[in-house]
Design a protein around this motif. Structure first.
Motif, mmCIF file in Angstrom:
data_model
loop_
_atom_site.group_PDB
_atom_site.id
_atom_site.type_symbol
_atom_site.label_atom_id
_atom_site.label_comp_id
_atom_site.label_asym_id
_atom_site.label_seq_id
_atom_site.Cartn_x
_atom_site.Cartn_y
_atom_site.Cartn_z
ATOM 1 N N ASP A 217 4.530 0.876 10.006
ATOM 2 C CA ASP A 217 5.946 1.241 10.200
ATOM 3 C C ASP A 217 6.870 0.188 9.599
ATOM 4 O O ASP A 217 7.528 -0.574 10.326
ATOM 5 C CB ASP A 217 6.233 1.399 11.698
ATOM 6 C CG ASP A 217 5.355 2.498 12.317
ATOM 7 O OD1 ASP A 217 5.024 2.362 13.509
ATOM 8 O OD2 ASP A 217 4.983 3.431 11.579
ATOM 9 N N VAL A 218 6.906 0.143 8.264
ATOM 10 C CA VAL A 218 7.769 -0.818 7.568
ATOM 11 C C VAL A 218 8.493 -0.115 6.420
ATOM 12 O O VAL A 218 8.123 0.984 6.012
ATOM 13 C CB VAL A 218 6.943 -1.993 6.998
ATOM 14 C CG1 VAL A 218 6.366 -2.848 8.115
ATOM 15 C CG2 VAL A 218 5.835 -1.489 6.073
ATOM 16 N N GLY A 219 9.487 -0.844 5.846
ATOM 17 C CA GLY A 219 10.147 -0.306 4.671
ATOM 18 C C GLY A 219 9.418 -0.649 3.390
ATOM 19 O O GLY A 219 9.577 0.030 2.380
ATOM 20 N N LEU A 220 8.620 -1.729 3.429
ATOM 21 C CA LEU A 220 8.001 -2.244 2.193
ATOM 22 C C LEU A 220 6.547 -2.614 2.456
ATOM 23 O O LEU A 220 6.270 -3.446 3.328
ATOM 24 C CB LEU A 220 8.753 -3.482 1.727
ATOM 25 C CG LEU A 220 10.259 -3.295 1.515
ATOM 26 C CD1 LEU A 220 10.997 -4.594 1.736
ATOM 27 C CD2 LEU A 220 10.528 -2.756 0.128
ATOM 28 N N CYS A 221 5.613 -2.006 1.747
ATOM 29 C CA CYS A 221 4.200 -2.346 1.912
ATOM 30 C C CYS A 221 3.604 -2.711 0.560
ATOM 31 O O CYS A 221 3.600 -1.899 -0.358
ATOM 32 C CB CYS A 221 3.440 -1.169 2.514
ATOM 33 S SG CYS A 221 1.707 -1.578 2.884
ATOM 34 N N TRP A 222 3.160 -3.959 0.463
ATOM 35 C CA TRP A 222 2.509 -4.413 -0.775
ATOM 36 C C TRP A 222 0.999 -4.356 -0.621
ATOM 37 O O TRP A 222 0.464 -4.803 0.402
ATOM 38 C CB TRP A 222 2.948 -5.853 -1.085
ATOM 39 C CG TRP A 222 4.276 -5.948 -1.783
ATOM 40 C CD1 TRP A 222 4.528 -5.696 -3.102
ATOM 41 C CD2 TRP A 222 5.536 -6.333 -1.204
ATOM 42 N NE1 TRP A 222 5.863 -5.893 -3.380
ATOM 43 C CE2 TRP A 222 6.493 -6.294 -2.244
ATOM 44 C CE3 TRP A 222 5.955 -6.712 0.057
ATOM 45 C CZ2 TRP A 222 7.820 -6.621 -2.042
ATOM 46 C CZ3 TRP A 222 7.282 -7.035 0.266
ATOM 47 C CH2 TRP A 222 8.218 -6.976 -0.774
ATOM 48 N N ILE A 223 0.322 -3.821 -1.593
ATOM 49 C CA ILE A 223 -1.148 -3.771 -1.610
ATOM 50 C C ILE A 223 -1.636 -4.774 -2.661
ATOM 51 O O ILE A 223 -1.232 -4.724 -3.827
ATOM 52 C CB ILE A 223 -1.658 -2.368 -1.999
ATOM 53 C CG1 ILE A 223 -1.068 -1.294 -1.075
ATOM 54 C CG2 ILE A 223 -3.186 -2.326 -1.971
ATOM 55 C CD1 ILE A 223 -1.474 -1.388 0.369
ATOM 56 N N ASN A 224 -2.477 -5.716 -2.230
ATOM 57 C CA ASN A 224 -3.034 -6.759 -3.113
ATOM 58 C C ASN A 224 -1.938 -7.458 -3.922
ATOM 59 O O ASN A 224 -2.133 -7.789 -5.098
ATOM 60 C CB ASN A 224 -4.087 -6.142 -4.043
ATOM 61 C CG ASN A 224 -5.259 -5.570 -3.268
ATOM 62 O OD1 ASN A 224 -5.590 -6.075 -2.174
ATOM 63 N ND2 ASN A 224 -5.856 -4.510 -3.770
ATOM 64 N N SER A 225 -0.813 -7.655 -3.288
ATOM 65 C CA SER A 225 0.331 -8.318 -3.942
ATOM 66 C C SER A 225 1.353 -8.671 -2.869
ATOM 67 O O SER A 225 1.217 -8.274 -1.713
ATOM 68 C CB SER A 225 0.972 -7.372 -4.958
ATOM 69 O OG SER A 225 1.327 -6.141 -4.328
ATOM 70 N N TRP A 226 2.385 -9.439 -3.290
ATOM 71 C CA TRP A 226 3.486 -9.725 -2.365
ATOM 72 C C TRP A 226 4.737 -10.058 -3.160
ATOM 73 O O TRP A 226 4.655 -10.764 -4.174
ATOM 74 C CB TRP A 226 3.142 -10.930 -1.468
ATOM 75 C CG TRP A 226 4.261 -11.310 -0.558
ATOM 76 C CD1 TRP A 226 4.708 -10.628 0.548
ATOM 77 C CD2 TRP A 226 5.143 -12.442 -0.700
ATOM 78 N NE1 TRP A 226 5.800 -11.263 1.092
ATOM 79 C CE2 TRP A 226 6.079 -12.377 0.358
ATOM 80 C CE3 TRP A 226 5.221 -13.498 -1.607
ATOM 81 C CZ2 TRP A 226 7.072 -13.337 0.524
ATOM 82 C CZ3 TRP A 226 6.210 -14.453 -1.451
ATOM 83 C CH2 TRP A 226 7.120 -14.379 -0.392
ATOM 84 N N PHE A 227 5.879 -9.510 -2.714
ATOM 85 C CA PHE A 227 7.173 -9.810 -3.311
ATOM 86 C C PHE A 227 7.148 -9.475 -4.814
ATOM 87 O O PHE A 227 7.786 -10.159 -5.619
ATOM 88 C CB PHE A 227 7.558 -11.269 -3.101
ATOM 89 C CG PHE A 227 9.060 -11.512 -3.167
ATOM 90 C CD1 PHE A 227 9.574 -12.796 -3.036
ATOM 91 C CD2 PHE A 227 9.976 -10.485 -3.365
ATOM 92 C CE1 PHE A 227 10.955 -13.044 -3.094
ATOM 93 C CE2 PHE A 227 11.352 -10.718 -3.441
ATOM 94 C CZ PHE A 227 11.832 -12.014 -3.296
ATOM 95 N N LEU A 228 6.385 -8.435 -5.150
ATOM 96 C CA LEU A 228 6.398 -7.895 -6.510
ATOM 97 C C LEU A 228 7.507 -6.852 -6.511
ATOM 98 O O LEU A 228 7.482 -5.925 -5.696
ATOM 99 C CB LEU A 228 5.038 -7.249 -6.803
ATOM 100 C CG LEU A 228 4.736 -6.793 -8.229
ATOM 101 C CD1 LEU A 228 4.876 -7.953 -9.216
ATOM 102 C CD2 LEU A 228 3.321 -6.205 -8.276
ATOM 103 N N GLY B 155 10.412 -4.047 11.297
ATOM 104 C CA GLY B 155 9.706 -3.116 10.392
ATOM 105 C C GLY B 155 10.073 -3.362 8.947
ATOM 106 O O GLY B 155 10.450 -2.436 8.209
ATOM 107 N N LEU B 156 10.000 -4.615 8.514
ATOM 108 C CA LEU B 156 10.443 -4.913 7.152
ATOM 109 C C LEU B 156 9.331 -4.780 6.133
ATOM 110 O O LEU B 156 9.373 -3.896 5.275
ATOM 111 C CB LEU B 156 11.054 -6.322 7.093
ATOM 112 C CG LEU B 156 11.726 -6.699 5.778
ATOM 113 C CD1 LEU B 156 12.791 -5.691 5.361
ATOM 114 C CD2 LEU B 156 12.339 -8.101 5.895
#
Ligand SMILES: NC(=O)c1ccc[n+]([C@@H]2O[C@H](COP(=O)([O-])OP(=O)(O)OC[C@H]3O[C@@H](n4cnc5c(N)ncnc54)[C@H](O)[C@@H]3O)[C@@H](O)[C@H]2O)c1
Ligand SMILES: O=C/C=C/C=C(\O)C(=O)O
Length: 484
Positions: A436-447, A415-416
């Motif tokens: 069910d994750v700690g980090l959810c990016w919308i239209n982005s990643w590793f921001l 659930g990362l």
């Protein structure tokens, strides 16, 4: 031959028991690492305890913050030394290390030096049963001596992500870098001495996990808390070690992250974003995407576009012109990743691209390189969809409805992180609320905004670090009640 020494009580310490350090891009031996044993761990814990009782323990938070800013400034002054050390240890592209790894090494000290000075603690006034009043207030005190156990994929970034807040909160740290990447943690010892951080505050012990420095640190009764980043199964072993003495743990563990691409997404941005999340750092990023789910109307177009991107990534060493993807960290890890490539083939995957090893020549001929790889056509039960591979590969499957995409993304023990691509903000917020994750990016990643909570749910971690959340782990919070 370069020697990577332990850093104990302000001194660099050889043990004579050494193991090889190799450059993943060439597989050449670049140094010998001096393994720390129980005696070195005992000495480091004693020095860390003494530092807490000495100048460091008496230091004001403002002065501590000044020193941490000085550490960050010295990392930036020695930017090239850290860059060359990180590149030699990891083989990653120079552009990646210079834009991500090293800048974050400095930023991780600055952000927490500022947060720790400006975050208040709570206070309450109450009416007491006898008709009087009482005042309560909270005090934050350091946890004590913190064990910091580190992975090899982003060595300086991930180590300082823990050391920064630990020191900002007044703790002392004993760092165990990965056996694969000893260089930048050792170099940071020179920085600590140069800026005047008292001896014993920051220490580095080299070695492995079981039966070596890693285990000796996590089992040592003088360690007051353990912060660890690495594989989930390693987290289980460390949690067991920490249980004796009921020491708190902060875990950033493995992941099997999903990327969800809706038909209404900005297609080019989604392709570019998934390309980065699947292949950056040769797929050796815990937040990376190894499961891609694409809404059916654009599935074929998306597969073709990602194939083109993957095949456009130039495979090479840190300074190969235009390099887009470097080596895996070791021969052992390469064997693991190629094993999954074979399992996918055996399970009947459609191999859209890759699936093997590139042929490089010259000094790179023996590097740990694999092809960026894309599969389709496997069932959700297949190993490459259930298990973390930690390589430059992903499986793409179609979905029809939002409900189906959420169910697919959540169907994992991890659930990362998730990255969601859609132009419909209602869809984005609905999906983010149900993944069910700690980090959810919308239209982005590793921001990354370093003030935000960072960590994993389920088998991907325990706790959150980042911003004020780090203070929750690296301090004890005491409530003082005064009868007035
Ligand atoms: N969640 C995150 O933020 C995050 C970030 C980076 C990497 N990771 C995960 O880390 C893994 C890759 O890194 P890795 O291969 O270095 O992980 P690993 O678990 O193999 O090793 C990590 C560190 O733990 C040490 N170690 C191993 N066994 C130990 C033990 N029993 N006691 C004490 N120390 C022990 C190792 O020497 C190393 O320093 C992947 O699973 C990746 O997902 C997670
Ligand atoms: O490989 C995992 C990356 C983790 C990144 C962070 O912990 C961060 O950006 O602070």
């Amino acid at each position: 031959m370069k020697q990577f020494l332990n850093f104990i009580n302000g001194e660099f310490v050889a043990t004579g028991k050494t193991f090889e350090n190799r450059n993943p891009a060439t597989n050449q031996v670049i140094g010998l690492v001096h393994e720390a044993g129980q005696a070195e761990v005992d000495a480091a814990v004693a020095a860390a305890r003494a530092a807490l009782k000495g100048e460091w323990g008496r230091m004001s938070v403002v002065r501590r913050a000044e020193l941490l800013h000085a550490v960050a400034d010295e990392i930036n002054r020695r930017f090239d030394d850290f860059l060359e050390a990180e590149i030699a240890d990891t083989g990653k592209p120079r552009s990646l290390a210079s834009h991500v790894d090293i800048p974050r090494g400095a930023a991780n000290f600055k952000i927490f030096a500022d947060i720790v000075k400006n975050v208040p603690t709570e206070s309450f006034q109450m009416a007491t049963p006898d008709g009087g009043t009482a005042l309560s207030y909270a005090l934050r005190t350091p946890l004590g001596v913190v064990g910091v156990i580190c992975p090899w994929n982003l060595p300086l970034l991930l180590m300082t992500w823990k050391v920064g807040p630990a020191l900002a909160c007044g703790n002392t740290v004993i760092v165990k870098p990965s056996e694969e990447t000893p260089a930048t943690a050792t170099l940071l010892g020179e920085v600590m001495n140069a800026v005047g951080v008292p001896k014993g505050v920051y220490q580095v012990l080299h070695g492995f996990g079981p039966g070596s420095a890693g285990e000796f640190i996590t089992r040592h009764p003088g360690i007051n808390g353990i912060t660890f980043t690495g594989e989930t199964r390693t987290g289980e072993a460390i949690m067991a070690a920490a249980a004796k003495g009921v020491r708190p743990v902060s875990f950033e563990l493995g992941g099997k992250n999903a990327g969800i691409v809706f038909a209404d997404a900005d297609f080019e941005k989604a392709v570019a974003g998934i390309t980065r999340s699947a292949f950056e750092n040769c797929g050796q990023v815990c937040l990376g995407t190894e499961r891609v789910y694409v809404q059916r109307p654009i599935f074929e177009k998306f597969v073709a576009a990602l194939k083109e991107k993957a095949e456009g990534l130039k495979i090479g060493g840190p300074d190969t012109p235009g390099v887009g993807i470097g080596p895996l960290i070791s021969a052992e890890h390469k064997k693991k990743v190629l094993g999954y490539y074979e399992r996918a083939r055996a399970e009947g995957a459609t191999i859209v691209t890759g699936g093997g090893e590139p042929q490089l020549d010259g000094e790179l001929a023996h590097g740990h390189f694999v092809q960026p790889t894309i599969w389709t056509g496997l069932p959700e039960t297949s190993a490459v969809i259930r298990e973390e591979i930690f390589g430059p590969c992903c499986h793409i499957a179609p979905f029809d409805t939002e409900e189906e995409a959420i169910a697919l993304a959540n169907d994992t023990d991890y659930g990362l992180a998730t990255t969601v691509w859609t132009s419909n903000l209602e869809t984005a917020h609905r999906v983010a609320a149900r993944i069910d994750v700690g980090l959810c990016w919308i239209n982005s990643w590793f921001l990354r905004d370093l003030r935000t909570a960072f960590g994993g749910a389920k088998a991907s971690g325990i706790g959150r670090e980042g911003g004020v959340h780090s203070l929750e782990f690296y301090t004890e919070l005491r409530n003082v009640m005064v009868k007035l």
